[in-house]
Design a protein around this motif. Structure first.
Motif: not given
Length: 353
Positions: A280-283, A269-271, A33-39
Protein backbone atom coordinates in the motif's frame (compact mmCIF):
# COMPACT_ATOMS: atom_id res chain seq x y z
CA UNK A 1 -8.57 31.09 2.56
CA UNK A 2 -6.74 28.29 0.82
CA UNK A 3 -4.80 28.72 -2.35
CA UNK A 4 -6.65 27.03 -5.19
CA UNK A 5 -4.10 25.64 -7.61
CA UNK A 6 -6.25 25.48 -10.73
CA UNK A 7 -4.38 23.22 -13.07
CA UNK A 8 -5.19 22.35 -16.66
CA UNK A 9 -6.98 19.14 -17.43
CA UNK A 10 -6.55 16.74 -20.30
CA UNK A 11 -9.17 14.41 -21.67
CA UNK A 12 -9.55 10.80 -20.68
CA UNK A 13 -11.89 8.02 -21.66
CA UNK A 14 -12.00 4.40 -20.83
CA UNK A 15 -12.76 1.58 -18.45
CA UNK A 16 -10.64 -0.24 -15.94
CA UNK A 17 -9.64 -3.80 -16.67
CA UNK A 18 -8.32 -4.27 -13.16
CA UNK A 19 -11.67 -4.11 -11.38
CA UNK A 20 -12.13 -7.07 -9.07
CA UNK A 21 -14.75 -8.15 -6.62
CA UNK A 22 -13.13 -9.15 -3.36
CA UNK A 23 -14.46 -11.65 -0.90
CA UNK A 24 -15.02 -10.33 2.60
CA UNK A 25 -13.76 -13.58 4.06
CA UNK A 26 -10.24 -13.87 5.36
CA UNK A 27 -9.42 -16.82 3.16
CA UNK A 28 -9.46 -14.91 -0.14
CA UNK A 29 -6.57 -15.32 -2.51
CA UNK A 30 -5.88 -11.59 -2.26
CA UNK A 31 -5.35 -11.87 1.48
CA UNK A 32 -2.73 -14.58 1.09
CA UNK A 33 -0.84 -13.28 -1.95
CA UNK A 34 2.15 -11.10 -1.10
CA UNK A 35 2.19 -9.56 -4.57
CA UNK A 36 -1.22 -7.89 -4.18
CA UNK A 37 -2.48 -4.49 -3.07
CA UNK A 38 -6.20 -3.84 -2.63
CA UNK A 39 -7.70 -0.43 -3.37
CA UNK A 40 -11.17 0.69 -2.30
CA UNK A 41 -12.02 3.83 -4.26
CA UNK A 42 -14.72 6.31 -5.13
CA UNK A 43 -15.66 6.12 -8.81
CA UNK A 44 -14.42 8.59 -11.39
CA UNK A 45 -10.76 7.73 -11.99
CA UNK A 46 -11.24 4.54 -13.94
CA UNK A 47 -11.95 5.02 -17.62
CA UNK A 48 -14.92 3.85 -19.64
CA UNK A 49 -12.67 2.23 -22.26
CA UNK A 50 -9.73 1.06 -20.19
CA UNK A 51 -7.54 4.12 -20.66
CA UNK A 52 -8.21 6.16 -17.52
CA UNK A 53 -5.71 7.35 -14.93
CA UNK A 54 -6.17 4.30 -12.72
CA UNK A 55 -5.76 2.03 -15.74
CA UNK A 56 -2.36 3.48 -16.59
CA UNK A 57 -1.10 3.95 -13.05
CA UNK A 58 -2.05 0.44 -11.97
CA UNK A 59 -0.61 -1.12 -15.14
CA UNK A 60 2.64 0.83 -14.76
CA UNK A 61 2.81 -0.01 -11.06
CA UNK A 62 2.37 -3.73 -11.68
CA UNK A 63 4.98 -3.66 -14.44
CA UNK A 64 7.50 -1.90 -12.18
CA UNK A 65 6.87 -3.83 -8.95
CA UNK A 66 5.18 -7.09 -9.90
CA UNK A 67 2.41 -6.19 -7.44
CA UNK A 68 -1.12 -6.70 -8.78
CA UNK A 69 -3.77 -4.12 -7.95
CA UNK A 70 -7.15 -5.50 -6.90
CA UNK A 71 -9.72 -2.73 -7.34
CA UNK A 72 -13.17 -2.19 -5.82
CA UNK A 73 -15.18 0.99 -6.43
CA UNK A 74 -18.39 2.60 -5.25
CA UNK A 75 -19.65 5.82 -3.75
CA UNK A 76 -17.30 7.47 -1.23
CA UNK A 77 -19.64 6.76 1.69
CA UNK A 78 -20.21 3.23 0.47
CA UNK A 79 -16.49 2.50 0.49
CA UNK A 80 -16.07 3.87 4.00
CA UNK A 81 -19.03 1.84 5.25
CA UNK A 82 -17.59 -1.31 3.71
CA UNK A 83 -14.22 -0.69 5.36
CA UNK A 84 -15.96 -0.14 8.70
CA UNK A 85 -17.81 -3.45 8.39
CA UNK A 86 -14.50 -5.19 7.69
CA UNK A 87 -12.52 -3.67 10.58
CA UNK A 88 -12.25 -7.03 12.33
CA UNK A 89 -11.02 -8.64 9.11
CA UNK A 90 -9.46 -5.87 7.04
CA UNK A 91 -9.45 -6.38 3.27
CA UNK A 92 -8.38 -3.00 1.85
CA UNK A 93 -4.85 -1.63 1.84
CA UNK A 94 -5.55 1.79 0.32
CA UNK A 95 -8.74 3.85 0.60
CA UNK A 96 -9.49 6.67 -1.87
CA UNK A 97 -12.55 8.87 -1.31
CA UNK A 98 -13.76 12.42 -1.73
CA UNK A 99 -14.16 14.80 1.23
CA UNK A 100 -15.74 14.75 3.74
CA UNK A 101 -15.58 10.95 3.64
CA UNK A 102 -11.80 10.75 3.91
CA UNK A 103 -12.08 12.77 7.13
CA UNK A 104 -14.92 10.49 8.23
CA UNK A 105 -12.75 7.44 7.54
CA UNK A 106 -10.03 8.93 9.72
CA UNK A 107 -12.48 9.67 12.54
CA UNK A 108 -13.59 6.03 12.48
CA UNK A 109 -10.01 4.81 12.91
CA UNK A 110 -9.74 3.43 9.37
CA UNK A 111 -6.50 5.20 8.42
CA UNK A 112 -2.91 4.99 9.63
CA UNK A 113 -0.31 7.71 9.22
CA UNK A 114 1.90 7.54 6.13
CA UNK A 115 3.33 10.45 4.16
CA UNK A 116 4.03 9.28 0.60
CA UNK A 117 7.08 10.51 -1.29
CA UNK A 118 6.05 13.70 -3.08
CA UNK A 119 3.42 14.66 -0.51
CA UNK A 120 5.63 17.59 0.52
CA UNK A 121 4.51 19.16 -2.80
CA UNK A 122 0.80 18.78 -1.92
CA UNK A 123 -0.85 21.92 -0.57
CA UNK A 124 -1.45 21.78 3.18
CA UNK A 125 -5.20 22.23 2.59
CA UNK A 126 -5.20 19.04 0.49
CA UNK A 127 -3.69 16.67 3.04
CA UNK A 128 -4.02 15.75 6.71
CA UNK A 129 -1.58 17.44 9.04
CA UNK A 130 -0.95 14.11 10.80
CA UNK A 131 -0.20 12.20 7.58
CA UNK A 132 -3.38 10.11 7.64
CA UNK A 133 -4.34 11.03 4.05
CA UNK A 134 -3.22 13.08 1.08
CA UNK A 135 -4.87 14.14 -2.17
CA UNK A 136 -3.66 12.23 -5.23
CA UNK A 137 -5.89 13.93 -7.83
CA UNK A 138 -7.36 17.39 -7.41
CA UNK A 139 -10.82 18.07 -8.80
CA UNK A 140 -13.79 20.44 -8.62
CA UNK A 141 -17.51 19.93 -8.12
CA UNK A 142 -19.86 20.65 -11.00
CA UNK A 143 -23.10 19.84 -12.77
CA UNK A 144 -23.84 18.47 -16.24
CA UNK A 145 -26.55 19.18 -18.81
CA UNK A 146 -27.68 17.87 -22.19
CA UNK A 147 -26.25 20.21 -24.86
CA UNK A 148 -28.55 18.85 -27.57
CA UNK A 149 -31.78 19.55 -25.70
CA UNK A 150 -30.58 22.77 -24.04
CA UNK A 151 -28.81 25.33 -26.23
CA UNK A 152 -27.40 26.95 -23.09
CA UNK A 153 -26.95 25.47 -19.63
CA UNK A 154 -29.26 26.51 -16.80
CA UNK A 155 -27.76 29.60 -15.21
CA UNK A 156 -29.25 29.20 -11.74
CA UNK A 157 -30.48 26.67 -9.23
CA UNK A 158 -33.93 28.23 -9.57
CA UNK A 159 -34.19 27.33 -13.26
CA UNK A 160 -34.21 23.65 -12.32
CA UNK A 161 -37.58 24.21 -10.64
CA UNK A 162 -39.22 24.95 -14.02
CA UNK A 163 -41.74 22.70 -15.73
CA UNK A 164 -39.40 21.55 -18.51
CA UNK A 165 -37.24 19.85 -15.87
CA UNK A 166 -40.11 17.71 -14.55
CA UNK A 167 -38.55 14.27 -13.92
CA UNK A 168 -35.50 15.45 -15.88
CA UNK A 169 -33.22 16.24 -12.92
CA UNK A 170 -31.30 13.78 -10.75
CA UNK A 171 -28.47 13.99 -8.26
CA UNK A 172 -26.58 11.27 -6.43
CA UNK A 173 -27.41 10.44 -2.84
CA UNK A 174 -25.97 12.69 -0.10
CA UNK A 175 -24.24 10.65 2.57
CA UNK A 176 -23.54 7.82 0.12
CA UNK A 177 -21.90 9.48 -2.90
CA UNK A 178 -19.20 12.12 -2.53
CA UNK A 179 -20.64 14.23 -5.34
CA UNK A 180 -24.11 13.82 -3.84
CA UNK A 181 -22.88 15.15 -0.53
CA UNK A 182 -21.29 17.99 -2.49
CA UNK A 183 -24.79 19.04 -3.63
CA UNK A 184 -25.64 19.77 0.01
CA UNK A 185 -22.36 21.61 0.60
CA UNK A 186 -22.76 23.85 -2.43
CA UNK A 187 -26.47 24.49 -1.78
CA UNK A 188 -25.79 25.49 1.82
CA UNK A 189 -23.06 27.84 0.62
CA UNK A 190 -25.05 29.38 -2.23
CA UNK A 191 -28.32 29.79 -0.31
CA UNK A 192 -26.66 30.96 2.90
CA UNK A 193 -27.20 28.10 5.32
CA UNK A 194 -28.84 24.77 6.05
CA UNK A 195 -32.45 25.91 6.32
CA UNK A 196 -32.69 27.85 3.03
CA UNK A 197 -30.75 25.10 1.22
CA UNK A 198 -33.14 22.42 2.46
CA UNK A 199 -36.12 24.59 1.54
CA UNK A 200 -34.80 24.78 -2.03
CA UNK A 201 -34.06 21.04 -2.25
CA UNK A 202 -37.58 20.33 -0.97
CA UNK A 203 -38.95 22.34 -3.93
CA UNK A 204 -36.57 20.62 -6.36
CA UNK A 205 -37.83 17.21 -5.25
CA UNK A 206 -40.91 17.54 -7.46
CA UNK A 207 -38.61 17.48 -10.52
CA UNK A 208 -36.07 15.04 -9.09
CA UNK A 209 -36.13 11.50 -10.51
CA UNK A 210 -34.83 10.00 -7.28
CA UNK A 211 -31.64 8.86 -5.51
CA UNK A 212 -28.62 7.33 -7.21
CA UNK A 213 -25.80 5.67 -5.27
CA UNK A 214 -23.35 6.36 -8.12
CA UNK A 215 -22.74 9.76 -9.67
CA UNK A 216 -20.97 8.23 -12.66
CA UNK A 217 -24.16 6.49 -13.78
CA UNK A 218 -25.94 9.82 -14.28
CA UNK A 219 -23.82 11.04 -17.21
CA UNK A 220 -25.08 8.44 -19.73
CA UNK A 221 -28.66 9.39 -18.81
CA UNK A 222 -27.91 13.06 -19.44
CA UNK A 223 -26.13 12.28 -22.72
CA UNK A 224 -29.13 10.29 -23.96
CA UNK A 225 -31.60 12.97 -22.92
CA UNK A 226 -33.28 10.86 -20.24
CA UNK A 227 -32.16 13.65 -17.90
CA UNK A 228 -31.55 17.31 -18.71
CA UNK A 229 -29.39 18.07 -15.68
CA UNK A 230 -27.51 16.16 -12.99
CA UNK A 231 -24.61 16.57 -10.61
CA UNK A 232 -21.05 15.39 -11.20
CA UNK A 233 -17.50 16.71 -11.06
CA UNK A 234 -15.17 18.32 -13.57
CA UNK A 235 -12.63 15.49 -13.86
CA UNK A 236 -15.11 12.66 -14.31
CA UNK A 237 -17.53 14.51 -16.56
CA UNK A 238 -14.87 16.00 -18.81
CA UNK A 239 -13.47 12.52 -19.28
CA UNK A 240 -16.93 11.12 -20.03
CA UNK A 241 -17.70 13.91 -22.52
CA UNK A 242 -15.17 12.47 -24.95
CA UNK A 243 -17.53 9.52 -25.48
CA UNK A 244 -20.73 11.41 -24.69
CA UNK A 245 -21.00 14.32 -27.16
CA UNK A 246 -24.17 15.77 -25.62
CA UNK A 247 -22.60 16.20 -22.19
CA UNK A 248 -21.86 19.76 -21.03
CA UNK A 249 -20.48 21.01 -17.70
CA UNK A 250 -21.95 23.95 -15.79
CA UNK A 251 -21.90 25.54 -12.34
CA UNK A 252 -25.19 26.70 -10.78
CA UNK A 253 -25.54 30.10 -9.17
CA UNK A 254 -28.21 31.37 -6.82
CA UNK A 255 -30.41 33.85 -8.66
CA UNK A 256 -28.55 37.16 -8.70
CA UNK A 257 -25.26 35.53 -7.66
CA UNK A 258 -22.14 34.11 -9.29
CA UNK A 259 -21.57 30.49 -10.30
CA UNK A 260 -19.58 28.70 -7.61
CA UNK A 261 -17.64 25.51 -7.01
CA UNK A 262 -15.18 24.07 -4.53
CA UNK A 263 -12.24 21.68 -4.55
CA UNK A 264 -13.29 18.04 -4.32
CA UNK A 265 -10.05 16.05 -4.47
CA UNK A 266 -9.57 12.31 -4.54
CA UNK A 267 -7.80 11.72 -1.23
CA UNK A 268 -5.93 8.52 -0.42
CA UNK A 269 -4.87 6.94 2.83
CA UNK A 270 -3.22 3.75 4.08
CA UNK A 271 -5.80 1.54 5.81
CA UNK A 272 -5.29 0.61 9.46
CA UNK A 273 -4.15 -3.02 9.79
CA UNK A 274 -3.83 -3.21 6.00
CA UNK A 275 -3.06 -6.85 5.07
CA UNK A 276 -0.40 -5.63 2.61
CA UNK A 277 0.74 -2.42 4.25
CA UNK A 278 4.15 -2.31 2.55
CA UNK A 279 2.52 -2.70 -0.88
CA UNK A 280 0.00 0.00 0.00
CA UNK A 281 2.84 2.39 0.81
CA UNK A 282 4.53 1.60 -2.49
CA UNK A 283 1.31 2.32 -4.41
CA UNK A 284 0.75 5.63 -2.61
CA UNK A 285 4.34 6.63 -3.44
CA UNK A 286 3.74 5.65 -7.06
CA UNK A 287 0.50 7.64 -7.31
CA UNK A 288 2.28 10.81 -6.19
CA UNK A 289 5.42 10.22 -8.29
CA UNK A 290 6.18 12.79 -10.99
CA UNK A 291 5.12 10.64 -13.95
CA UNK A 292 1.82 9.56 -12.42
CA UNK A 293 1.06 13.17 -11.51
CA UNK A 294 1.80 14.29 -15.07
CA UNK A 295 -0.62 11.57 -16.20
CA UNK A 296 -3.34 13.09 -14.00
CA UNK A 297 -3.68 15.79 -16.64
CA UNK A 298 -2.50 14.00 -19.76
CA UNK A 299 -4.48 10.80 -19.12
CA UNK A 300 -6.79 11.27 -16.15
CA UNK A 301 -8.62 14.45 -16.93
CA UNK A 302 -7.89 15.90 -13.49
CA UNK A 303 -5.72 18.41 -11.69
CA UNK A 304 -2.36 17.26 -10.35
CA UNK A 305 -2.25 17.15 -6.56
CA UNK A 306 1.34 18.40 -6.62
CA UNK A 307 2.07 22.13 -6.81
CA UNK A 308 5.22 21.56 -8.86
CA UNK A 309 3.41 19.79 -11.72
CA UNK A 310 1.91 21.94 -14.47
CA UNK A 311 0.04 20.97 -17.64
CA UNK A 312 -0.26 22.90 -20.90
CA UNK A 313 -2.05 20.72 -23.46
CA UNK A 314 -5.08 21.80 -25.50
CA UNK A 315 -7.59 20.04 -23.27
CA UNK A 316 -5.98 21.62 -20.24
CA UNK A 317 -6.47 25.02 -21.78
CA UNK A 318 -10.10 24.24 -22.59
CA UNK A 319 -10.89 23.23 -19.04
CA UNK A 320 -9.10 26.17 -17.53
CA UNK A 321 -11.36 28.31 -19.73
CA UNK A 322 -14.38 26.33 -18.52
CA UNK A 323 -13.68 27.49 -14.98
CA UNK A 324 -13.14 31.14 -15.88
CA UNK A 325 -15.53 33.31 -13.89
CA UNK A 326 -16.43 30.53 -11.44
CA UNK A 327 -15.94 31.49 -7.81
CA UNK A 328 -14.04 28.83 -5.84
CA UNK A 329 -14.90 28.71 -2.15
CA UNK A 330 -13.44 26.62 0.65
CA UNK A 331 -15.95 24.57 2.66
CA UNK A 332 -15.58 24.28 6.43
CA UNK A 333 -14.58 20.63 6.33
CA UNK A 334 -14.28 20.46 10.11
CA UNK A 335 -17.91 21.51 10.49
CA UNK A 336 -19.05 19.23 7.68
CA UNK A 337 -17.18 16.26 9.10
CA UNK A 338 -18.70 16.83 12.54
CA UNK A 339 -22.24 17.53 11.36
CA UNK A 340 -22.50 15.42 8.20
CA UNK A 341 -25.12 13.07 9.66
CA UNK A 342 -27.17 16.06 10.80
CA UNK A 343 -27.08 17.61 7.32
CA UNK A 344 -27.98 14.33 5.63
CA UNK A 345 -30.85 13.79 8.07
CA UNK A 346 -32.10 17.31 7.34
CA UNK A 347 -31.98 16.52 3.61
CA UNK A 348 -33.89 13.26 4.13
CA UNK A 349 -36.53 15.11 6.13
CA UNK A 350 -36.85 17.93 3.59
CA UNK A 351 -37.09 15.64 0.56
CA UNK A 352 -38.87 12.66 2.08
CA UNK A 353 -35.99 10.44 0.94
Amino acid sequence: MRKNHLRPIAAVTGALALAATLSACGGSSAASDEKVVTVYSADGLKGENGDGWYDKVFKDFEKKTGIKVEYVEGGSGEMVQRAVREKSNTQADVLVTLPPFIQQADSKGLLQAYEPAGSDQVDSADKASDGKWTSVVNNYFGFIYNKKELTTPPATWEELLGGKYDEKVQYSTPGIAGDGTAVLIKAMHDFGGKEPAMAYLKKLQSNNVGPSASTGKLAPKVDKGELLAANGDVQMNYAQSKDMPNLGIWFPAKAGGKPTTFALPYAAGLVTKAPHSANGKKLLDFMLAEQAQKDVSAVGGGFSARKDIEASDANATALTKLMDGVEVFEPDWSDIGTNLDTYVDAWKSATGS
